[in-house]
Write a protein that holds these residues in place. Structure first.
Motif, PDB file in Angstrom:
ATOM      1  N   PRO A 154      61.518  74.524  43.295  1.00 10.59           N
ATOM      2  CA  PRO A 154      61.038  73.362  44.048  1.00 10.59           C
ATOM      3  C   PRO A 154      60.607  72.218  43.146  1.00 10.59           C
ATOM      4  CG  PRO A 154      59.427  75.140  44.119  1.00 10.59           C
ATOM      5  CD  PRO A 154      60.650  75.689  43.452  1.00 10.59           C
ATOM      6  N   LEU A 155      60.774  71.027  43.653  1.00  9.29           N
ATOM      7  CA  LEU A 155      60.458  69.823  42.883  1.00  9.29           C
ATOM      8  C   LEU A 155      58.997  69.785  42.467  1.00  9.29           C
ATOM      9  CD1 LEU A 155      61.241  66.996  41.830  1.00  9.29           C
ATOM     10  CD2 LEU A 155      60.738  66.117  44.119  1.00  9.29           C
ATOM     11  N   TRP A 156      58.101  70.205  43.364  1.00  9.66           N
ATOM     12  CA  TRP A 156      56.678  70.083  43.044  1.00  9.66           C
ATOM     13  C   TRP A 156      56.310  70.948  41.826  1.00  9.66           C
ATOM     14  CZ3 TRP A 156      53.131  73.933  42.606  1.00  9.66           C
ATOM     15  CH2 TRP A 156      53.375  75.144  43.254  1.00  9.66           C
ATOM     16  N   VAL A 157      56.980  72.092  41.670  1.00  3.30           N
ATOM     17  CA  VAL A 157      56.696  72.941  40.512  1.00  3.30           C
ATOM     18  C   VAL A 157      57.166  72.255  39.232  1.00  3.30           C
ATOM     19  CG1 VAL A 157      57.221  75.133  39.375  1.00  3.30           C
ATOM     20  CG2 VAL A 157      56.741  75.085  41.816  1.00  3.30           C
ATOM     21  N   LEU A 158      58.335  71.627  39.285  1.00  2.00           N
ATOM     22  CA  LEU A 158      58.833  70.898  38.130  1.00  2.00           C
ATOM     23  C   LEU A 158      57.840  69.824  37.700  1.00  2.00           C
ATOM     24  CD1 LEU A 158      61.100  70.176  36.118  1.00  2.00           C
ATOM     25  CD2 LEU A 158      62.090  68.731  37.905  1.00  2.00           C
ATOM     26  N   LEU A 159      57.363  69.043  38.670  1.00  2.00           N
ATOM     27  CA  LEU A 159      56.455  67.948  38.356  1.00  2.00           C
ATOM     28  C   LEU A 159      55.104  68.460  37.859  1.00  2.00           C
ATOM     29  CD1 LEU A 159      57.210  65.625  41.414  1.00  2.00           C
ATOM     30  CD2 LEU A 159      58.217  65.556  39.137  1.00  2.00           C
ATOM     31  N   ALA A 160      54.543  69.443  38.569  1.00  2.00           N
ATOM     32  CA  ALA A 160      53.229  69.965  38.177  1.00  2.00           C
ATOM     33  C   ALA A 160      53.287  70.667  36.825  1.00  2.00           C
ATOM     34  CB  ALA A 160      52.714  70.922  39.250  1.00  2.00           C
ATOM     35  N   GLU A 178      56.388  76.835  30.651  1.00  2.00           N
ATOM     36  CA  GLU A 178      57.774  76.693  30.195  1.00  2.00           C
ATOM     37  C   GLU A 178      58.717  77.535  31.046  1.00  2.00           C
ATOM     38  OE1 GLU A 178      57.278  77.725  26.108  1.00  2.00           O
ATOM     39  OE2 GLU A 178      57.117  75.632  25.444  1.00  2.00           O
ATOM     40  N   GLY A 179      58.277  78.743  31.426  1.00  2.00           N
ATOM     41  CA  GLY A 179      59.077  79.571  32.325  1.00  2.00           C
ATOM     42  C   GLY A 179      59.245  78.924  33.687  1.00  2.00           C
ATOM     43  N   ALA A 180      58.177  78.309  34.183  1.00  2.00           N
ATOM     44  CA  ALA A 180      58.255  77.619  35.472  1.00  2.00           C
ATOM     45  C   ALA A 180      59.220  76.442  35.402  1.00  2.00           C
ATOM     46  CB  ALA A 180      56.861  77.137  35.882  1.00  2.00           C
ATOM     47  N   LEU A 181      59.188  75.712  34.293  1.00  2.00           N
ATOM     48  CA  LEU A 181      60.100  74.578  34.131  1.00  2.00           C
ATOM     49  C   LEU A 181      61.552  75.039  34.100  1.00  2.00           C
ATOM     50  CD1 LEU A 181      58.284  72.331  31.501  1.00  2.00           C
ATOM     51  CD2 LEU A 181      58.863  71.711  33.847  1.00  2.00           C
ATOM     52  N   THR A 182      61.825  76.101  33.366  1.00  2.00           N
ATOM     53  CA  THR A 182      63.198  76.604  33.283  1.00  2.00           C
ATOM     54  C   THR A 182      63.713  76.999  34.660  1.00  2.00           C
ATOM     55  OG1 THR A 182      62.848  77.404  31.024  1.00  2.00           O
ATOM     56  CG2 THR A 182      64.662  78.384  32.261  1.00  2.00           C
ATOM     57  N   ALA A 183      62.885  77.713  35.413  1.00  2.00           N
ATOM     58  CA  ALA A 183      63.306  78.142  36.744  1.00  2.00           C
ATOM     59  C   ALA A 183      63.433  76.956  37.697  1.00  2.00           C
ATOM     60  CB  ALA A 183      62.298  79.159  37.296  1.00  2.00           C
ATOM     61  N   ALA A 184      62.497  76.013  37.604  1.00  2.00           N
ATOM     62  CA  ALA A 184      62.530  74.860  38.503  1.00  2.00           C
ATOM     63  C   ALA A 184      63.772  74.009  38.263  1.00  2.00           C
ATOM     64  CB  ALA A 184      61.272  74.024  38.329  1.00  2.00           C
ATOM     65  N   THR A 242      62.991  72.428  48.459  1.00  2.00           N
ATOM     66  CA  THR A 242      63.304  72.480  47.040  1.00  2.00           C
ATOM     67  C   THR A 242      63.472  71.095  46.440  1.00  2.00           C
ATOM     68  OG1 THR A 242      64.419  74.590  47.368  1.00  2.00           O
ATOM     69  CG2 THR A 242      64.934  73.419  45.352  1.00  2.00           C
ATOM     70  N   ASP A 243      64.075  70.172  47.200  1.00  2.00           N
ATOM     71  CA  ASP A 243      64.369  68.845  46.675  1.00  2.00           C
ATOM     72  C   ASP A 243      64.301  67.837  47.829  1.00  2.00           C
ATOM     73  OD1 ASP A 243      65.024  66.868  44.899  1.00  2.00           O
ATOM     74  OD2 ASP A 243      67.049  67.564  44.498  1.00  2.00           O
ATOM     75  N   ARG A 244      64.145  66.558  47.493  1.00  2.00           N
ATOM     76  CA  ARG A 244      64.084  65.465  48.480  1.00  2.00           C
ATOM     77  C   ARG A 244      63.021  65.749  49.554  1.00  2.00           C
ATOM     78  NH1 ARG A 244      69.197  62.410  48.471  1.00  2.00           N
ATOM     79  NH2 ARG A 244      70.700  63.412  47.092  1.00  2.00           N
ATOM     80  N   THR A 245      61.880  66.280  49.109  1.00  2.00           N
ATOM     81  CA  THR A 245      60.881  66.771  50.061  1.00  2.00           C
ATOM     82  C   THR A 245      60.309  65.645  50.927  1.00  2.00           C
ATOM     83  OG1 THR A 245      60.335  68.457  48.424  1.00  2.00           O
ATOM     84  CG2 THR A 245      58.822  68.202  50.267  1.00  2.00           C
ATOM     85  N   ILE A 246      59.988  64.523  50.326  1.00  2.00           N
ATOM     86  CA  ILE A 246      59.407  63.426  51.105  1.00  2.00           C
ATOM     87  C   ILE A 246      60.424  62.868  52.089  1.00  2.00           C
ATOM     88  CG2 ILE A 246      58.480  61.079  50.931  1.00  2.00           C
ATOM     89  CD1 ILE A 246      57.119  61.932  48.339  1.00  2.00           C
ATOM     90  N   GLU A 247      61.672  62.716  51.648  1.00  2.00           N
ATOM     91  CA  GLU A 247      62.729  62.278  52.554  1.00  2.00           C
ATOM     92  C   GLU A 247      62.883  63.270  53.702  1.00  2.00           C
ATOM     93  OE1 GLU A 247      67.607  61.943  52.468  1.00  2.00           O
ATOM     94  OE2 GLU A 247      66.489  61.635  50.609  1.00  2.00           O
TER      95      GLU A 247
END
Length: 436
Positions: free
Chosen positions: A274-280, A263-269, A90-95
């Motif tokens: 997951p971070l990738w959904v927020l960015l994409a 917009e729905g994906a952004l709200t949920a993210a 969900t977060d800090r994926t690369i780390e």
């Protein structure tokens, strides 16, 4: 005097030993507490309250993992890495990818274990959300085999889905991948696990979309997954499913539904996705807003996206954004800017996102053909076509054919251009992909 000095040294040494022993006891208690938290949270997978608990104590969890790795305690390191995989997904994926790799390195030469299986599964989870490779598939398959050996049926079924998703992104849909999805779903149904069923439904949705294009079956599978994740209040699953449905709406040319979906994906993210959904989603939404002429709002979206790309090290986000902006530049006739943006995107996707290379090549070639750089356009189209023969992408195939038609016009071959444009229309009609 000498004996008195030795007595002082003995007392000092005894004090240090006591302190060291106390430090070891405290460290052991700290590690045990962290293991309990991480593994209890992992049992709830992507549930928002548990992801928040992990986030709140992440510094403690990270310290325990670092200490285990430094001490060569492979069992503790694998347990923590395997459990924290759900948070890192969900977060800090690369780390997280780097930390899982460090824990797995300690397991070299050690006998197979359930802890190893779960750490391998975590590694595959993270790679699937970044850029899956052959090693990703191997990690997922090995985790599946070990989990089956140790009697973890749920874990083995989930690893099957990871194998299917990794191969879907690497080589496209296959009968083997679809079979794995159905087997996993059957296991989740038998075990009575609604989260597993929802995730399997999302996997089925992805395979339907790839196999049959933008079919009613794919849409229905996506809507079922959305309803299941909504019933679970699972923002992680909602974010991914909203994003996929928005992508389908965009491909169909329904830009209103696409904007609503992103917009729905952004709200949920933002609420635990997951971070990738927020960015994409930020990249895609900004592109659609710019395409519709809402430049002020698009600028606001990109102003949020760019610092996130930089802070998280997600360079693929820049590639996605550059392609979106390049497409808009082509629509508005700024072809030199389009070529520059698609070239920037191509350099990133060649390194990080192999399955995006044909799409980027096709976009770049369309700009080049309209600029009159026909030799460069032909070279890029030939490369894209070769890649698509190995991994079909119907929407990208239409773009390649369109680029070839533009080249034919530039070469003064109007009949060839007409045939190619007819082929573009046929592909789009068969797959449902609209010209956005």
């Amino acid at each position: 005097a000498r004996f008195g000095l030795l007595e002082s040294l003995r007392a000092y040494g005894a004090e240090r030993l006591v302190e060291a022993g106390e430090a070891q006891v405290v460290a052991a208690r700290h590690t045990a507490w962290c293991l309990d938290l991480a593994e209890e949270a992992a049992a709830h997978r992507t549930a928002r309250p548990w992801l928040q608990k992990v986030a709140a104590d992440y510094d403690n969890l990270r310290a325990a993992l670092d200490r285990a790795v430094a001490d060569g305690d492979h069992d503790t390191a694998l347990r923590l890495a395997g459990a924290l995989g759900w948070y890192w997904w969900t977060d800090r994926t690369i780390e997280g990818r780097q930390l899982v790799a460090g824990a797995l390195a300690l397991a070299d030469g050690q006998p197979p274990s359930l802890q190893l299986a779960r750490a391998l599964q975590a590694a595959a989870m993270l790679e699937v959300s970044l850029t899956p490779s052959a090693a990703t598939t191997e990690a997922a398959r090995r985790s599946q085999e070990l989990l089956e050996r140790f009697g973890d049926r749920w874990g083995a079924a989930f690893s099957k889905l990871l194998v299917a998703f990794a191969e879907l992104q690497r080589t496209g849909p296959s009968d083997d991948g679809a079979r794995l999805v159905e087997e996993a779903d059957a296991t989740f149904v038998e075990l009575g696990d609604p989260w597993g069923e929802a995730y399997a439904e999302r996997a089925r949705f992805s395979f339907e979309a790839y196999h049959r294009g933008l079919s009613a079956e794919a849409e229905e599978a996506g809507q079922r997954a959305l309803a299941q994740f909504r019933a679970l209040d699972d923002q992680w699953g909602l974010a991914q499913t909203y994003f996929s449905l928005a992508e389908i709406a965009k491909a169909r040319g329904d830009l209103d539904a696409a904007v609503e979906g992103f917009e729905g994906a952004l709200t949920a993210a933002r609420g635990g996705g997951p971070l990738w959904v927020l960015l994409a989603s930020l990249g895609s939404l900004g592109g659609l807003l710019a395409l519709r002429g809402d430049d002020a709002r698009a600028a606001g979206v990109y102003a949020e996206a760019v610092p996130l790309f930089r802070r998280t090290g997600q360079r693929r986000g820049f590639a996605h954004m550059y392609n979106e902006l390049g497409g808009n530049a082509r629509v508005h006739g700024d072809l030199e800017r389009a070529r520059q943006l698609h070239t920037e995107a191509l350099a990133i996707v060649r390194e990080l996102v192999g399955w995006s290379v044909p799409h980027t090549l096709a976009q770049l070639a369309c700009a080049e053909a309209r600029l009159g750089d026909l030799a460069a356009a032909e070279a890029h189209l030939a490369e894209a076509a070769g890649l698509l023969l190995a991994v079909p992408q119907p929407g990208t195939a239409a773009s390649v054919l369109l680029g070839a038609a533009l080249v034919a016009v530039g070469r003064d071959r109007p009949q060839e251009a007409a045939r190619l444009l007819a082929a573009v229309g046929a592909v789009r009609e068969r797959t449902g992909f609209a010209a956005v």
